[in-house]
Scaffold this active site. Structure first.
Site, mmCIF file in Angstrom:
data_model
loop_
_atom_site.group_PDB
_atom_site.id
_atom_site.type_symbol
_atom_site.label_atom_id
_atom_site.label_comp_id
_atom_site.label_asym_id
_atom_site.label_seq_id
_atom_site.Cartn_x
_atom_site.Cartn_y
_atom_site.Cartn_z
ATOM 1 N N LEU A 264 -6.155 -4.317 -4.936
ATOM 2 C CA LEU A 264 -7.853 -3.039 -4.372
ATOM 3 C C LEU A 264 -6.583 -1.422 -4.849
ATOM 4 O O LEU A 264 -7.467 -1.047 -4.085
ATOM 5 C CB LEU A 264 -8.373 -3.795 -3.286
ATOM 6 C CG LEU A 264 -8.523 -5.232 -3.511
ATOM 7 C CD1 LEU A 264 -8.683 -5.947 -3.497
ATOM 8 C CD2 LEU A 264 -9.762 -4.853 -1.519
ATOM 9 N N TYR B 187 -11.042 7.608 -12.594
ATOM 10 C CA TYR B 187 -11.166 5.797 -12.732
ATOM 11 C C TYR B 187 -12.147 5.569 -13.839
ATOM 12 O O TYR B 187 -11.462 3.868 -13.088
ATOM 13 C CB TYR B 187 -12.249 6.928 -11.513
ATOM 14 C CG TYR B 187 -12.489 5.554 -10.117
ATOM 15 C CD1 TYR B 187 -11.490 4.852 -9.252
ATOM 16 C CD2 TYR B 187 -14.091 4.843 -9.872
ATOM 17 C CE1 TYR B 187 -11.833 4.269 -9.053
ATOM 18 C CE2 TYR B 187 -14.298 4.070 -9.668
ATOM 19 C CZ TYR B 187 -13.118 3.494 -8.944
ATOM 20 O OH TYR B 187 -14.000 2.457 -7.593
ATOM 21 N N ASP C 200 0.870 -0.812 -0.080
ATOM 22 C CA ASP C 200 -0.122 0.255 0.080
ATOM 23 C C ASP C 200 0.641 1.215 -0.339
ATOM 24 O O ASP C 200 2.235 1.303 0.995
ATOM 25 C CB ASP C 200 -0.826 -0.472 1.822
ATOM 26 C CG ASP C 200 -2.223 1.042 1.053
ATOM 27 O OD1 ASP C 200 -1.925 1.626 0.596
ATOM 28 O OD2 ASP C 200 -3.059 -0.185 0.642
ATOM 29 N N ASN C 201 0.499 1.863 -0.877
ATOM 30 C CA ASN C 201 1.874 3.546 -0.633
ATOM 31 C C ASN C 201 0.249 4.695 0.413
ATOM 32 O O ASN C 201 1.044 5.866 0.487
ATOM 33 C CB ASN C 201 1.188 3.941 -2.312
ATOM 34 C CG ASN C 201 -0.097 4.967 -2.617
ATOM 35 O OD1 ASN C 201 -1.392 4.287 -1.645
ATOM 36 N ND2 ASN C 201 -0.127 5.677 -3.576
HETATM 37 P P1 NAD Z 1 -10.226 3.110 -0.705
HETATM 38 O O1 NAD Z 1 -9.292 4.736 -0.625
HETATM 39 O O2 NAD Z 1 -10.206 3.189 1.180
HETATM 40 O O3 NAD Z 1 -8.598 1.840 -0.691
HETATM 41 C C1 NAD Z 1 -7.903 1.562 -1.824
HETATM 42 C C2 NAD Z 1 -6.058 1.428 -1.450
HETATM 43 O O4 NAD Z 1 -5.604 1.798 -1.728
HETATM 44 C C3 NAD Z 1 -5.675 2.248 0.039
HETATM 45 O O5 NAD Z 1 -4.929 2.208 1.370
HETATM 46 C C4 NAD Z 1 -5.040 3.163 -0.519
HETATM 47 O O6 NAD Z 1 -4.013 3.447 0.014
HETATM 48 C C5 NAD Z 1 -3.688 2.047 -1.284
HETATM 49 N N1 NAD Z 1 -3.852 2.856 -2.966
HETATM 50 C C6 NAD Z 1 -4.078 3.697 -3.592
HETATM 51 N N2 NAD Z 1 -3.480 3.774 -4.702
HETATM 52 C C7 NAD Z 1 -2.732 2.779 -5.108
HETATM 53 C C8 NAD Z 1 -1.250 2.390 -4.960
HETATM 54 N N3 NAD Z 1 -0.927 3.632 -6.285
HETATM 55 N N4 NAD Z 1 -0.889 1.843 -5.220
HETATM 56 C C9 NAD Z 1 -0.548 2.112 -3.705
HETATM 57 N N5 NAD Z 1 -1.636 1.318 -3.284
HETATM 58 C C10 NAD Z 1 -2.454 2.370 -3.576
HETATM 59 O O7 NAD Z 1 -11.246 2.271 -0.862
HETATM 60 P P2 NAD Z 1 -11.457 0.624 -0.745
HETATM 61 O O8 NAD Z 1 -13.185 1.838 -0.841
HETATM 62 O O9 NAD Z 1 -11.249 -0.107 0.140
HETATM 63 O O10 NAD Z 1 -11.635 0.364 -2.395
HETATM 64 C C11 NAD Z 1 -10.697 -0.655 -3.059
HETATM 65 C C12 NAD Z 1 -10.548 -0.803 -4.252
HETATM 66 O O11 NAD Z 1 -12.479 -1.969 -4.372
HETATM 67 C C13 NAD Z 1 -10.043 -0.654 -5.309
HETATM 68 O O12 NAD Z 1 -9.612 -0.556 -5.808
HETATM 69 C C14 NAD Z 1 -11.585 0.489 -5.850
HETATM 70 O O13 NAD Z 1 -11.300 0.469 -6.613
HETATM 71 C C15 NAD Z 1 -12.724 -0.582 -5.586
HETATM 72 N N6 NAD Z 1 -14.191 -0.375 -5.226
HETATM 73 C C16 NAD Z 1 -14.255 0.081 -4.304
HETATM 74 C C17 NAD Z 1 -15.826 -0.025 -4.255
HETATM 75 C C18 NAD Z 1 -16.721 0.481 -2.899
HETATM 76 O O14 NAD Z 1 -17.725 0.778 -2.660
HETATM 77 N N7 NAD Z 1 -16.065 0.321 -1.725
HETATM 78 C C19 NAD Z 1 -16.686 0.330 -5.871
HETATM 79 C C20 NAD Z 1 -15.699 -0.453 -6.380
HETATM 80 C C21 NAD Z 1 -14.738 -0.422 -6.563
#
Ligand code: NAD
Ligand code: UDP
Length: 350
Positions: free
Chosen positions: A100, A172, A60-61
């Protein structure tokens, strides 16, 4: 010749190891990479995999994720955390990779749109290359946003969507669409085992109070007695899935037969108007917050509801948690996160 023999031998050994792995994958301890593992969904997934006895490496970043989400997992000696941005490739052996990593909330993914696109596209390419090298199964957290502002309702996986290629949400939406393309092209060209799920709006504990998405915004505003901000007239719809249900779907998808590549919709088909969500949150928190209306963001989808027939059929999956029950658990989380109970907060804002 000797070299060819040893190559054939190693290929057949690898094939039988692979077969053995397929037969025993449910009882073997697997080495699993979870990118975005410190985020909302990722931290729940890491927890689930660790509790099932696997070795988990969280990459994670920490752009939208944080250590607080995974602190309680550091007691597992099978858990490793690496601070790294997936835009830059890395080399790490794994049996399975869950991708993710990507900011998911509109204000966060729009803060650095170029980096958001690169995270999805270069990130997917780097991870697919890794999956190919180590013969790992790879999972992509795709999104209902690939349907954009949909004309087909509810959304079925065969619908190609209605997406603006250069609007504020495009970094996105198009990044995720391109990632799906890369996944399928690796699958076709190299036989990489892919698993793509399209996630619909999911909520629950460990969302950030400043996440910016609607459920966390409304709950935090209600608990603090602040105005509840409905964008537009509140008649737009979303379908909200509780996090535990979604993670169950992830694990089922990863375990499904190789032929199940997806994309498979994962979400709760119960559809709500945003205005009604605001009223429900006010009722459940007992808040005295007022509802105010702000302008609707550009390209905000009018409606969204998953058709989950495929998930039911392929994964025997459907959500179990109703909205009210999930909201109660999420409200309890934010109450403790904000360090005040709802009655105390209500006293403060009287
Ligand atoms: P979130 O923002 O809480 O989690 C994303 C994580 O990815 C964070 O920990 C962030 O620090 C890390 N991250 C971001 N860019 C990065 C990079 N370049 N390198 C390394 N780490 C990176 O969001 P979430 O709700 O937990 O979503 C997780 C995944 O699920 C995402 O890919 C999102 O597109 C997908 N998603 C989520 C939902 C939802 O409703 N929660 C809906 C559709 C898709
Ligand atoms: N929304 C809202 N108030 C908020 C945050 C969001 O009315 O404080 C609306 C938003 O305009 C959208 C819906 O709620 O119509 C869901 O927004 P979210 O950002 O949670 O997810 P997405 O738009 O990506 O589905």
């Amino acid at each position: 010749m000797g070299e060819v023999n040893s190559l054939v031998c190693s290929l057949s050994e690898r094939a039988s190891a692979r077969m053995l792995y397929a037969v025993h994958r449910d009882i073997l301890q697997r080495k699993i990479i979870v990118t975005g593992g410190a985020g909302f969904l990722g931290s729940h997934l890491c927890e689930r995999l660790l509790r099932s006895g696997h070795r988990v490496v969280c990459i994670d970043n920490f752009s939208t994720g944080n250590m607080q989400n995974i602190l309680h997992l550091l007691s597992f000696d099978t858990f490793r955390v690496i601070s790294h941005d997936i835009v830059t490739p890395f080399d790490l052996e794994a049996d399975e990779i869950y991708n993710l990593a990507c900011p998911a909330s509109p204000p966060h993914y729009q803060a650095d749109p170029v980096h958001t696109t690169l995270t999805s596209v270069l990130g997917a390419h780097g991870l697919l290359t890794l999956a190919r090298k180590y013969n790992a199964r790879i999972f992509q957290a795709s999104t209902s946003e690939v349907y954009g502002d949909p004309y087909v309702h509810p959304q079925v996986e065969t619908y190609w969507g209605n997406v603006n290629p250069f609007g504020p949400r495009s970094c996105y939406d198009e990044g995720k669409r391109c990632a799906e393309t890369l996944f399928f092209d690796f699958h076709k060209a190299y036989g990489t085992e892919i698993k793509i799920v399209r996630i619909f709006n999911t909520y629950g504990p460990r969302m950030r109070p400043d996440d910016g998405r609607v459920v966390s915004n409304f709950i935090v505003q209600a608990l603090k007695g602040e105005d509840i901000t409905i964008y537009g007239d509140g008649t737009q719809t979303r379908s909200f899935c509780y996090v535990d249900d979604l993670i169950d779907g992830f694990v089922r998808m990863m375990a499904a037969d190789t032929s199940v590549t997806g994309p498979v919709n994962l979400g709760n088909p119960a559809e709500f108007m945003i205005g009604d969500l605001a009223k429900t949150v006010i009722e459940l928190t007992g808040s005295r917050s007022r509802i105010v209306h702000h302008p609707l963001p550009i390209d905000d989808p009018r409606q969204r509801r998953p058709d989950i027939a495929l998930a039911k059929h392929e994964l025997d999956w459907q959500p179990q948690v109703q909205l009210t029950e999930g909201l109660r658990k999420t409200i309890a989380y934010f109450e403790s996160r904000l360090s005040l109970s709802a009655p105390e907060l209500r006293e403060m804002v009287k």
